[in-house]
Design a protein around this motif. Structure first.
Motif, PDB file in Angstrom:
ATOM      1  N   TYR A   1       0.854  -1.150   0.176  1.00  0.00           N
ATOM      2  CA  TYR A   1      -0.027   0.075   0.033  1.00  0.00           C
ATOM      3  C   TYR A   1       1.077   1.204   0.041  1.00  0.00           C
ATOM      4  CZ  TYR A   1      -3.971  -2.985   1.174  1.00  0.00           C
ATOM      5  OH  TYR A   1      -4.809  -4.091   0.984  1.00  0.00           O
ATOM      6  N   VAL A   2       0.677   2.130  -1.141  1.00  0.00           N
ATOM      7  CA  VAL A   2       1.624   3.186  -1.160  1.00  0.00           C
ATOM      8  C   VAL A   2       0.575   4.434  -0.808  1.00  0.00           C
ATOM      9  CG1 VAL A   2       2.947   4.909  -2.749  1.00  0.00           C
ATOM     10  CG2 VAL A   2       2.785   2.436  -3.183  1.00  0.00           C
ATOM     11  N   VAL A   3       1.250   4.709   0.420  1.00  0.00           N
ATOM     12  CA  VAL A   3       0.214   5.610   1.352  1.00  0.00           C
ATOM     13  C   VAL A   3       0.709   7.192   1.440  1.00  0.00           C
ATOM     14  CG1 VAL A   3      -0.936   6.147   3.566  1.00  0.00           C
ATOM     15  CG2 VAL A   3      -0.535   3.751   2.889  1.00  0.00           C
ATOM     16  N   ALA A   4      -0.041   8.033   0.971  1.00  0.00           N
ATOM     17  CA  ALA A   4       0.506   9.469   1.153  1.00  0.00           C
ATOM     18  C   ALA A   4      -0.092   9.902   2.432  1.00  0.00           C
ATOM     19  CB  ALA A   4      -0.314  10.394  -0.095  1.00  0.00           C
ATOM     20  N   THR A   5       1.156  10.891   2.829  1.00  0.00           N
ATOM     21  CA  THR A   5       0.860  11.435   4.347  1.00  0.00           C
ATOM     22  C   THR A   5       1.003  12.773   4.340  1.00  0.00           C
ATOM     23  OG1 THR A   5       3.142  11.087   4.864  1.00  0.00           O
ATOM     24  CG2 THR A   5       1.768   9.264   5.534  1.00  0.00           C
TER      25      THR A   5
ATOM     26  N   ASN B   1      -6.980   4.150   8.368  1.00  0.00           N
ATOM     27  CA  ASN B   1      -7.297   3.002   8.604  1.00  0.00           C
ATOM     28  C   ASN B   1      -6.279   1.844   8.120  1.00  0.00           C
ATOM     29  OD1 ASN B   1      -9.856   3.757   9.796  1.00  0.00           O
ATOM     30  ND2 ASN B   1     -10.975   3.930   7.744  1.00  0.00           N
ATOM     31  N   ILE B   2      -5.771   2.262   6.966  1.00  0.00           N
ATOM     32  CA  ILE B   2      -4.618   1.233   6.237  1.00  0.00           C
ATOM     33  C   ILE B   2      -3.513   1.073   7.162  1.00  0.00           C
ATOM     34  CG2 ILE B   2      -3.090   1.109   4.443  1.00  0.00           C
ATOM     35  CD1 ILE B   2      -5.982   0.592   3.612  1.00  0.00           C
TER      36      ILE B   2
ATOM     37  N   THR C   1       3.474  12.385  -0.956  1.00  0.00           N
ATOM     38  CA  THR C   1       3.344  10.870  -1.773  1.00  0.00           C
ATOM     39  C   THR C   1       4.670  10.323  -1.843  1.00  0.00           C
ATOM     40  OG1 THR C   1       1.290  11.833  -2.768  1.00  0.00           O
ATOM     41  CG2 THR C   1       2.540  10.102  -3.720  1.00  0.00           C
ATOM     42  N   PRO C   2       4.880   9.072  -1.640  1.00  0.00           N
ATOM     43  CA  PRO C   2       6.058   8.278  -1.750  1.00  0.00           C
ATOM     44  C   PRO C   2       6.449   8.272  -3.198  1.00  0.00           C
ATOM     45  CG  PRO C   2       4.659   7.291  -0.067  1.00  0.00           C
ATOM     46  CD  PRO C   2       3.728   8.335  -0.582  1.00  0.00           C
ATOM     47  N   LEU C   3       7.696   8.087  -3.326  1.00  0.00           N
ATOM     48  CA  LEU C   3       8.458   7.735  -4.885  1.00  0.00           C
ATOM     49  C   LEU C   3       8.663   9.357  -5.450  1.00  0.00           C
ATOM     50  CD1 LEU C   3       7.137   4.944  -4.313  1.00  0.00           C
ATOM     51  CD2 LEU C   3       7.371   4.778  -6.930  1.00  0.00           C
ATOM     52  N   ILE C   4       7.849  10.335  -4.899  1.00  0.00           N
ATOM     53  CA  ILE C   4       8.238  11.749  -5.420  1.00  0.00           C
ATOM     54  C   ILE C   4       9.343  12.427  -5.088  1.00  0.00           C
ATOM     55  CG2 ILE C   4       6.939  13.701  -6.215  1.00  0.00           C
ATOM     56  CD1 ILE C   4       5.763  11.280  -7.385  1.00  0.00           C
TER      57      ILE C   4
ATOM     58  N   ALA D   1      -2.899   2.072  -4.285  1.00  0.00           N
ATOM     59  CA  ALA D   1      -2.509   3.362  -4.030  1.00  0.00           C
ATOM     60  C   ALA D   1      -3.507   4.069  -2.937  1.00  0.00           C
ATOM     61  CB  ALA D   1      -2.938   4.258  -5.521  1.00  0.00           C
ATOM     62  N   VAL D   2      -2.861   4.749  -2.115  1.00  0.00           N
ATOM     63  CA  VAL D   2      -3.618   5.336  -1.201  1.00  0.00           C
ATOM     64  C   VAL D   2      -3.327   7.098  -1.232  1.00  0.00           C
ATOM     65  CG1 VAL D   2      -4.452   5.639   1.430  1.00  0.00           C
ATOM     66  CG2 VAL D   2      -3.433   3.238   0.260  1.00  0.00           C
ATOM     67  N   PRO D   3      -4.037   7.751  -2.227  1.00  0.00           N
ATOM     68  CA  PRO D   3      -3.695   8.882  -2.576  1.00  0.00           C
ATOM     69  C   PRO D   3      -3.961   9.950  -1.413  1.00  0.00           C
ATOM     70  CG  PRO D   3      -5.606   8.419  -3.568  1.00  0.00           C
ATOM     71  CD  PRO D   3      -5.155   7.072  -3.066  1.00  0.00           C
ATOM     72  N   GLY D   4      -3.170  10.931  -1.684  1.00  0.00           N
ATOM     73  CA  GLY D   4      -3.459  12.160  -0.610  1.00  0.00           C
ATOM     74  C   GLY D   4      -2.748  13.443  -1.063  1.00  0.00           C
ATOM     75  N   PRO D   5      -1.869  14.111   0.243  1.00  0.00           N
ATOM     76  CA  PRO D   5      -1.172  15.040  -0.194  1.00  0.00           C
ATOM     77  C   PRO D   5       0.085  15.044  -0.940  1.00  0.00           C
ATOM     78  CG  PRO D   5      -1.626  14.723   2.100  1.00  0.00           C
ATOM     79  CD  PRO D   5      -1.818  13.806   1.614  1.00  0.00           C
TER      80      PRO D   5
END
Length: 278
Positions: free
Chosen positions: A7-11, A25-26, A87-90, A110-114
């Motif tokens: 799960y690639v999670v944006a924080t 939740n993830i 977002t990871p990887l950026i 993908a768990v998109p966000g900021p």
């Protein structure tokens, strides 16, 4: 967790309240969180009472740890990947892990966000229909200017990350390469207490940074308006003026005066004179 995989999670990029309900939740439900800096991420997890264990995952151990994480996913576990912010990887670790997971046929969610990039584009007031993200420019001035010169004819909005100890030098290099009047926006500390956006021609931004040192502190996203074609006419006018001035001034001074009056980069005018054998 019902679905194993990566799960690639944006924080959040600053304000902890910007995380999504799904991301919380993830992160609470996965078996492991792979974090760029566990000490940094512990603040976010504690804020939301997330007790999931973490594994450090950064550019120095990515090759080794990626294999460990893939083995856990193959065994049926769920692993979340987060970076320090956004977002990871950026401009952050994770590409090798995601690529390997895809090649192994493992699920990647993908768990998109900021994202600092989209946040800056949304508030800068520069065209956002087309943009080019270049990440961090080279640390040394010569290499930085060479990279900027290669982007001189790019028509999309240019987007860069920059740190506090190079922001003034980078903006000065942009002024030198793109000219005094190229419109830009310096977005500082987005979503944080001291968030500011300076939107002005590059020459004005250089002056503002020089007079207000608070504007050189923090984390930055720089946006520069793309090339619009009008610069060719101004450059031709500057070249003609510089050629006329050669009867009275050395080439370097003639180029400087003509560039200033026509609001184009001095380097380009001087280069045109050299190419013409002046």
């Amino acid at each position: 967790m019902s679905l194993s995989g990566l799960y690639v999670v944006a924080t959040p990029i600053g304000n902890l309240e910007d995380i999504s309900y799904r991301a919380v939740n993830i992160l609470s439900a996965v078996d492991l969180i792979a974090a760029e800096d566990t000490r940094h991420s512990r603040v976010l997890l504690a804020h939301y009472n997330i007790t999931t264990g973490m594994q450090a995952f950064h550019e120095h151990n990515e090759a080794r740890v990626a294999d460990q994480l893939l083995r856990r996913i193959r065994s049926g576990e769920a692993v979340a990947l987060i970076s320090d912010a956004g977002t990871p990887l950026i401009s952050d670790p994770g590409y090798r892990l995601v690529k390997s997971a895809r090649e192994a046929g493992l699920p990647v969610w993908a768990v998109p966000g900021p994202s600092a990039i989209t946040a800056a584009l949304s508030v800068a007031g520069l065209p956002s229909d087309r943009f080019v993200f270049e990440g961090f420019l080279p640390a040394k001035s010569a290499a930085r200017k060479k990279k900027l010169e290669a982007l001189g004819n790019e028509t999309g909005t240019l987007v860069f990350f920059e740190s506090s100890h190079r922001i003034e030098a980078t903006i000065s290099n942009m002024q030198e390469v793109f000219g005094d009047q190229r419109l830009a926006a310096v977005c500082r500390e987005l979503t944080k207490k001291f968030e500011t956006v300076l939107r002005a021609p590059l020459a004005e931004i250089v002056a503002q940074l020089a007079t207000d040192k608070n504007q050189t502190k923090g984390e930055f996203v720089i946006l520069v308006d793309g090339y619009n074609g009008n610069e060719d006419e101004s450059l031709l006018s500057a070249y003609r003026m510089a050629t006329a001035l050669l009867d009275y001034l050395p080439a370097s001074q003639a180029a400087r005066v003509a560039a200033k009056l026509n609001e184009v980069p001095r380097r380009k005018v001087y280069q045109s004179l050299e190419e013409a054998g002046k």
